[in-house]
Design a protein around this motif. Sequence first.
Motif, mmCIF file in Angstrom:
data_model
loop_
_atom_site.group_PDB
_atom_site.id
_atom_site.type_symbol
_atom_site.label_atom_id
_atom_site.label_comp_id
_atom_site.label_asym_id
_atom_site.label_seq_id
_atom_site.Cartn_x
_atom_site.Cartn_y
_atom_site.Cartn_z
ATOM 1 N N THR A 196 -31.664 49.428 28.458
ATOM 2 C CA THR A 196 -32.742 49.918 27.606
ATOM 3 C C THR A 196 -34.088 49.757 28.293
ATOM 4 N N ILE A 197 -34.859 50.842 28.294
ATOM 5 C CA ILE A 197 -36.272 50.789 28.667
ATOM 6 C C ILE A 197 -37.058 51.372 27.498
ATOM 7 N N ILE A 198 -38.353 51.152 27.496
ATOM 8 C CA ILE A 198 -39.201 51.769 26.477
ATOM 9 C C ILE A 198 -40.324 52.513 27.178
ATOM 10 N N CYS A 199 -40.604 53.727 26.722
ATOM 11 C CA CYS A 199 -41.699 54.531 27.258
ATOM 12 C C CYS A 199 -42.806 54.617 26.207
ATOM 13 N N VAL A 200 -44.023 54.332 26.624
ATOM 14 C CA VAL A 200 -45.159 54.202 25.702
ATOM 15 C C VAL A 200 -46.339 54.998 26.259
ATOM 16 N N VAL A 201 -47.136 55.568 25.381
ATOM 17 C CA VAL A 201 -48.329 56.291 25.828
ATOM 18 C C VAL A 201 -49.455 55.311 26.153
ATOM 19 N N ASN A 202 -49.848 54.477 25.195
ATOM 20 C CA ASN A 202 -50.958 53.546 25.417
ATOM 21 C C ASN A 202 -50.928 52.450 24.362
ATOM 22 N N GLU A 203 -51.894 51.546 24.456
ATOM 23 C CA GLU A 203 -52.055 50.499 23.432
ATOM 24 C C GLU A 203 -53.494 50.479 22.924
ATOM 25 N N THR A 204 -54.154 51.627 22.918
ATOM 26 C CA THR A 204 -55.566 51.691 22.534
ATOM 27 C C THR A 204 -55.721 52.017 21.054
ATOM 28 N N ASN A 205 -56.828 51.568 20.487
ATOM 29 C CA ASN A 205 -57.167 51.926 19.115
ATOM 30 C C ASN A 205 -58.669 51.839 18.919
ATOM 31 N N LYS B 150 -37.081 36.947 25.722
ATOM 32 C CA LYS B 150 -36.324 35.726 25.993
ATOM 33 C C LYS B 150 -35.240 35.473 24.961
ATOM 34 N N TYR B 151 -35.546 35.739 23.677
ATOM 35 C CA TYR B 151 -34.648 35.285 22.622
ATOM 36 C C TYR B 151 -33.881 36.402 21.893
ATOM 37 N N ILE B 152 -34.274 37.658 22.078
ATOM 38 C CA ILE B 152 -33.582 38.729 21.350
ATOM 39 C C ILE B 152 -32.752 39.590 22.289
ATOM 40 N N ALA B 153 -33.370 40.211 23.266
ATOM 41 C CA ALA B 153 -32.640 41.110 24.179
ATOM 42 C C ALA B 153 -33.456 41.281 25.452
ATOM 43 N N GLN B 154 -32.857 41.952 26.417
ATOM 44 C CA GLN B 154 -33.502 42.198 27.696
ATOM 45 C C GLN B 154 -33.792 43.689 27.855
ATOM 46 N N LEU B 155 -35.077 44.051 27.877
ATOM 47 C CA LEU B 155 -35.451 45.407 28.258
ATOM 48 C C LEU B 155 -35.587 45.453 29.776
ATOM 49 N N GLU B 156 -35.140 46.554 30.370
ATOM 50 C CA GLU B 156 -35.228 46.697 31.825
ATOM 51 C C GLU B 156 -36.641 47.030 32.274
ATOM 52 N N GLY B 157 -37.469 47.566 31.373
ATOM 53 C CA GLY B 157 -38.830 47.901 31.770
ATOM 54 C C GLY B 157 -39.604 48.558 30.645
ATOM 55 N N MET B 158 -40.928 48.517 30.770
ATOM 56 C CA MET B 158 -41.844 49.223 29.877
ATOM 57 C C MET B 158 -42.656 50.169 30.740
#
Length: 311
Positions: free
Chosen positions: A225-234, A267-275
């Motif tokens: 699993t990886i996650i793709c994100v646009v940004n973290e701005t607001n 650490k405690y739920i799951a391992q993402l391969e990358g963001m």
Amino acid sequence: MTVDMPIARLLADFENLKKSRRTAPVEILQTIGKFSAGSLKLLREHSTVRPFAWTGRGARRYSIFILDEPGARISRAVNTDQFIFDPDEFISGWSELLEAVASSRSQGRLIYLDAVRVNALCYSAVMSWAAAVDLFKPSNGLAGTYFEILTGALIGNLSGRDVGSEVKLPVPGGYEKIKVDLTFEANNGRPCLVVPTKISTRERISQAYVHARILETARPGDYRTIICVVNETNTVNDAKIKEIDGQYPGRGLKETLVPGTIALYQKYIAQLEGMYYLDPPASYLAGNCPGMPLVRPYGHLLTEDLPYLLE
């Protein structure tokens, strides 16, 4: 011609994109290029670009679009140094991207186009539609769905795998389908790549980790699993923010980051391969947040990292 007519056409085209997004990844990429160019033309013809104050860390520049009428609403901010404002320049660049995709199918990653250029083109594609929606048809979900369609078409083309959107797992009494945005199932025993896509994470990051934990527990080693994100701005309101070129005193842009929360999940739920971010937070990229998964620009996923994730 009123503004309602071109946005109505774009909304109709968007519905057609949604219907065909799982069937023809090559044609969808061509359609996305035309669609985003149409969004850019709409913005150019009916709005004005203004600078918007950046209050976060690092030297960044952002701009917003405002309708050419009194008291008009403004769009979300776009990264001025990444966004391609000119529709003709975007069309030319998208043609380069299409040629690179056509030459890269047997390679599993984009070749002949560098990661920075890929990132700018994809960022402009997504944010042009997002800004148009903000101005002409405010609605939640349209921009996020478009980002999902784009990501599915790109990874589908480069991986040669079918694009899915769910995983079926056994539960007492039958089966349950888990909606995970995008799946790329292998037919050779290799792990299935699972890709949630988000405009921003904030309170939404937990869903990606919970789904990854379920998949890891149900079928160990069968999923990545990886996650793709646009940004973290607001946008924020703060009386201390000075106006820029006579525009919007008291309003600015910052990032809302939760590195500690992500590190706990990792650490405690799951391992993402990358963001993978289209507009990545500088502190995440710099590796200043211990315990987080790998953070890279979106363009690097397509030009460098994808082959390793598919193995």
